[in-house]
Scaffold this motif. Structure first.
Motif, PDB file in Angstrom:
ATOM      1  N   ASP A  96      21.300 -33.374 -21.616  1.00  0.00           N
ATOM      2  CA  ASP A  96      22.432 -32.583 -21.127  1.00  0.00           C
ATOM      3  C   ASP A  96      22.735 -32.970 -19.674  1.00  0.00           C
ATOM      4  O   ASP A  96      22.561 -32.176 -18.738  1.00  0.00           O
ATOM      5  N   VAL A  97      23.180 -34.196 -19.525  1.00  0.00           N
ATOM      6  CA  VAL A  97      23.419 -34.769 -18.196  1.00  0.00           C
ATOM      7  C   VAL A  97      24.827 -35.364 -18.199  1.00  0.00           C
ATOM      8  O   VAL A  97      25.156 -36.160 -19.082  1.00  0.00           O
ATOM      9  N   ARG A  98      25.646 -34.942 -17.238  1.00  0.00           N
ATOM     10  CA  ARG A  98      26.974 -35.554 -17.107  1.00  0.00           C
ATOM     11  C   ARG A  98      27.015 -36.359 -15.824  1.00  0.00           C
ATOM     12  O   ARG A  98      26.519 -35.916 -14.782  1.00  0.00           O
ATOM     13  N   GLN A  99      27.603 -37.524 -15.923  1.00  0.00           N
ATOM     14  CA  GLN A  99      27.608 -38.436 -14.783  1.00  0.00           C
ATOM     15  C   GLN A  99      29.045 -38.729 -14.413  1.00  0.00           C
ATOM     16  O   GLN A  99      29.845 -39.095 -15.273  1.00  0.00           O
ATOM     17  N   SER A 100      29.351 -38.544 -13.147  1.00  0.00           N
ATOM     18  CA  SER A 100      30.699 -38.893 -12.704  1.00  0.00           C
ATOM     19  C   SER A 100      30.526 -39.642 -11.390  1.00  0.00           C
ATOM     20  O   SER A 100      30.295 -39.050 -10.338  1.00  0.00           O
ATOM     21  N   GLY A 101      30.554 -40.962 -11.482  1.00  0.00           N
ATOM     22  CA  GLY A 101      30.288 -41.794 -10.309  1.00  0.00           C
ATOM     23  C   GLY A 101      28.874 -41.551  -9.838  1.00  0.00           C
ATOM     24  O   GLY A 101      27.920 -41.621 -10.607  1.00  0.00           O
ATOM     25  N   ASN A 102      28.764 -41.186  -8.562  1.00  0.00           N
ATOM     26  CA  ASN A 102      27.450 -40.992  -7.960  1.00  0.00           C
ATOM     27  C   ASN A 102      26.966 -39.546  -8.082  1.00  0.00           C
ATOM     28  O   ASN A 102      25.921 -39.192  -7.552  1.00  0.00           O
ATOM     29  N   VAL A 103      27.739 -38.732  -8.759  1.00  0.00           N
ATOM     30  CA  VAL A 103      27.391 -37.309  -8.872  1.00  0.00           C
ATOM     31  C   VAL A 103      27.012 -36.996 -10.313  1.00  0.00           C
ATOM     32  O   VAL A 103      27.754 -37.310 -11.248  1.00  0.00           O
ATOM     33  N   TRP A 104      25.835 -36.407 -10.472  1.00  0.00           N
ATOM     34  CA  TRP A 104      25.344 -36.064 -11.805  1.00  0.00           C
ATOM     35  C   TRP A 104      25.233 -34.549 -11.912  1.00  0.00           C
ATOM     36  O   TRP A 104      24.883 -33.879 -10.940  1.00  0.00           O
ATOM     37  N   THR A 105      25.460 -34.035 -13.104  1.00  0.00           N
ATOM     38  CA  THR A 105      25.204 -32.608 -13.320  1.00  0.00           C
ATOM     39  C   THR A 105      24.264 -32.439 -14.508  1.00  0.00           C
ATOM     40  O   THR A 105      24.534 -32.917 -15.610  1.00  0.00           O
ATOM     41  N   VAL A 106      23.139 -31.798 -14.199  1.00  0.00           N
ATOM     42  CA  VAL A 106      22.116 -31.556 -15.223  1.00  0.00           C
ATOM     43  C   VAL A 106      22.164 -30.069 -15.560  1.00  0.00           C
ATOM     44  O   VAL A 106      22.071 -29.227 -14.657  1.00  0.00           O
ATOM     45  N   GLN A 107      22.312 -29.758 -16.821  1.00  0.00           N
ATOM     46  CA  GLN A 107      22.369 -28.348 -17.221  1.00  0.00           C
ATOM     47  C   GLN A 107      20.942 -27.897 -17.531  1.00  0.00           C
ATOM     48  O   GLN A 107      20.415 -28.180 -18.614  1.00  0.00           O
ATOM     49  N   MET A 108      20.300 -27.219 -16.550  1.00  0.00           N
ATOM     50  CA  MET A 108      18.904 -26.807 -16.736  1.00  0.00           C
ATOM     51  C   MET A 108      18.835 -25.518 -17.549  1.00  0.00           C
ATOM     52  O   MET A 108      19.278 -24.453 -17.082  1.00  0.00           O
ATOM     53  N   PRO A 109      18.270 -25.561 -18.751  1.00  0.00           N
ATOM     54  CA  PRO A 109      18.123 -24.317 -19.530  1.00  0.00           C
ATOM     55  C   PRO A 109      17.253 -23.310 -18.776  1.00  0.00           C
ATOM     56  O   PRO A 109      16.457 -23.680 -17.908  1.00  0.00           O
ATOM     57  N   ALA A 110      17.411 -22.035 -19.118  1.00  0.00           N
ATOM     58  CA  ALA A 110      16.535 -21.007 -18.543  1.00  0.00           C
ATOM     59  C   ALA A 110      15.082 -21.361 -18.865  1.00  0.00           C
ATOM     60  O   ALA A 110      14.805 -22.024 -19.876  1.00  0.00           O
ATOM     61  N   LYS A 111      14.162 -20.945 -17.971  1.00  0.00           N
ATOM     62  CA  LYS A 111      12.697 -21.119 -18.164  1.00  0.00           C
ATOM     63  C   LYS A 111      12.343 -22.480 -18.758  1.00  0.00           C
ATOM     64  O   LYS A 111      11.796 -22.583 -19.855  1.00  0.00           O
ATOM     65  N   SER A 112      12.644 -23.513 -18.006  1.00  0.00           N
ATOM     66  CA  SER A 112      12.421 -24.855 -18.565  1.00  0.00           C
ATOM     67  C   SER A 112      11.933 -25.842 -17.511  1.00  0.00           C
ATOM     68  O   SER A 112      12.110 -25.650 -16.307  1.00  0.00           O
ATOM     69  N   VAL A 113      11.311 -26.896 -18.034  1.00  0.00           N
ATOM     70  CA  VAL A 113      10.946 -28.069 -17.239  1.00  0.00           C
ATOM     71  C   VAL A 113      11.711 -29.240 -17.829  1.00  0.00           C
ATOM     72  O   VAL A 113      11.732 -29.413 -19.054  1.00  0.00           O
TER      73      VAL A 113
END
Ligand code: AHR
Length: 498
Positions: free
Chosen positions: A474-491
């Motif tokens: 669950d990682v979106r990449q837009s150029g040099n900026v990434w967004t990781v959707q961290m689930p609740a209570k997770s590693v």
């Protein structure tokens, strides 16, 4: 707008090495850690190599345990090593006064421990007896282990089946000398350290990294006396012990599995206090040792709960939940961030005791959620720390709060980057926006997720695989900026490549 965390990844600044020894373990003659957990004896129907159980060895090999501390703990300061070598049938039986007054058969001794380390592929770290042993006894143990010169002691080792020296690298001079190791004052211990350490010799090809018995958590006075009273050249490092007791009350520590959000929160809060302890102890070390020659060795850490109902209270057998895995992951992030001073850490303990990575029941074996954290985090071993600037929303409970997201990152010898992220908020997924300051061109090369429906969930002998890493993308990449959707209570551990 949904709160998000931001991470600036300074990938051009990866200079400091994360010692693999931060991922070490500790096994004591306590409860069923050694006997049952590691040692089943040669005649056992459980598959073993010369008495050492092979399922446990294989599991520890897979996570590349780099170092194992033994024989204690409190046990170390009443252990007399000569009781544990030679013909097993002739070995004396002693009483383990610290842990339930049970009979210690001495079936597992020096040779068995070092064979176990050889099978696992880890370095041994032995804690010598200062509390009730003599200087001569400690000195002869080092000779037995590390000398290839001809002497009565080394001849004895050969007769006992080991021709060449094992060359044990790490040597603890006592354990918790402020407590079970002799209830000493720091001044008295510092003097004893100087004396005992003087007779732990460096034999050819076997220089000893000697570790002084350091403070109980935040005890700055103990640390300062050791720094003042022991010449620094006599030590490789100073140890530190810190346990997380969910309630903060040693008489009622809290259940390992049956807890509400109040104890979930207080466990995380007490555990994350490790960062403050390290900051304060390191500030003191920096005053006396600005060149950072001395290592800080966190050779006992972990969650300490009430024992499982119906088990011997002195055996410290506890279950291990997702909560404990989240705290282990957060703690390892803290150690990584402190790697310029923290050069070894040892989880307490390895099998069937406290925050174990493995539980056994007869021939069965369960890998705990904490095991899977060590599995995911092995990518950081001996990698170079990538500094992060992190801003995170809070996990709010009542009128208190904690940083919801914590993280660490490293670059390994192949040039791959690994970022380990933890979201301790049990209710909310949190987007983490990452930007790379050093270079662009990083590509997502895989992710792993550890989570479960409830923070109380654990792996049991009936459901051993409830909590296991799954693949994560669950990682979106837009150029040099990434967004990781961290689930609740997770590693989550991400791999990035160019
Ligand atoms: O890990 C259990 C005990 O905790 C160890 O024997 C001792 O060093 C500490 O107090």
């Amino acid at each position: 707008a949904q709160p998000q965390a931001t991470v600036l990844v300074n990938d051009a600044q990866a200079h400091q090495t994360i010692s693999r020894y931060i991922y070490g373990m500790f096994s004591e003659h306590l409860g069923r850690d050694i006997y049952d957990g590691i040692w089943v004896g040669k005649n056992s129907s459980i598959p073993n190599k010369d008495g050492i159980r092979l399922d446990v060895v294989e599991a520890l090999k897979r996570i590349h345990v780099p170092v194992m501390r033994w024989p204690g703990g409190c046990f170390a300061d009443e252990y007399h090593w000569k009781d544990g070598v030679g013909d097993p049938a002739q070995r004396p039986k002693t009483i383990n006064t610290n842990w339930g007054g049970v009979t210690e058969t001495n079936a597992f001794g020096t040779h068995e421990f070092l064979e176990f380390c050889r099978l696992v592929g880890c370095d041994p770290y032995i804690a010598g007896n200062v509390g009730s042993g003599t200087v001569q006894e400690m000195s002869e143990w080092v000779e037995y282990l590390n000398s290839n010169q001809e002497s009565s002691i080394t001849e004895w080792r050969k007769r006992n089946g080991q021709d060449s020296a094992w060359k044990v690298p790490f040597w603890g001079v006592g354990n918790e000398s402020w407590g079970c190791g002799g209830n000493m004052t720091p001044e008295y211990y510092a003097d004893l350290y100087r004396r005992y350490a003087s007779f732990c010799k460096n034999y050819p090809g076997a220089p000893l990294k000697k570790i002084a018995s350091g403070p109980n958590g935040h005890d700055l006075h103990w640390m300062e006396v050791l720094l003042q009273d022991i010449p620094h050249w006599m030590m490789w490092g100073i140890s530190l012990h810190y346990y997380t007791v969910p309630t903060g009350n040693w008489s009622h520590k809290g259940s390992a599995t049956d807890f509400g959000e109040d104890q979930y929160f207080s466990t995380l809060k007490r555990g994350l206090y490790m960062d403050q302890i390290l900051n304060d102890q390191e500030a003191l070390m920096n005053r006396y040792d600005p060149q950072k020659r001395l290592a800080l060795v966190v050779d006992e850490w972990g969650v300490w709960t009430d024992v499982e109902p119906g088990t011997n209270p002195a055996f410290l057998y506890q279950q291990n939940s997702l909560r404990d895995a989240l705290l282990a992951a957060a703690t390892l992030n803290i150690f990584n961030q402190h790697c310029d001073r923290v050069r070894m850490a040892n989880l307490a303990q390895t099998v069937n005791v406290l925050q174990s990575v493995i539980l056994t029941h007869g021939p069965q074996m369960v890998l705990t959620p904490t095991y899977w954290v060590f599995d995911l985090y092995q990518v950081h071993q001996d990698a170079r720390l990538v500094p992060l600037q992190l801003q995170t929303p809070s996990y709010v409970f009542g009128d208190d709060s904690l940083p919801a997201i914590n993280a660490s990152a490293s670059v390994d010898s192949t040039g791959a980057m690994h970022i380990s992220l933890v979201n301790i908020d049990p209710h909310h997924a949190i987007p983490v926006k990452m930007e790379f300051s050093g270079s662009d061109g990083w590509k997502f090369a895989g992710g792993q997720l550890l989570t479960s429906a409830r923070v109380n969930d654990c792996n049991t002998f009936e459901r051993p695989d409830l909590i296991r890493p799954t693949s994560f993308s669950d990682v979106r990449q837009s150029g040099n900026v990434w967004t990781v959707q961290m689930p609740a209570k997770s590693v989550v551990v991400l791999t990035l490549k160019k």
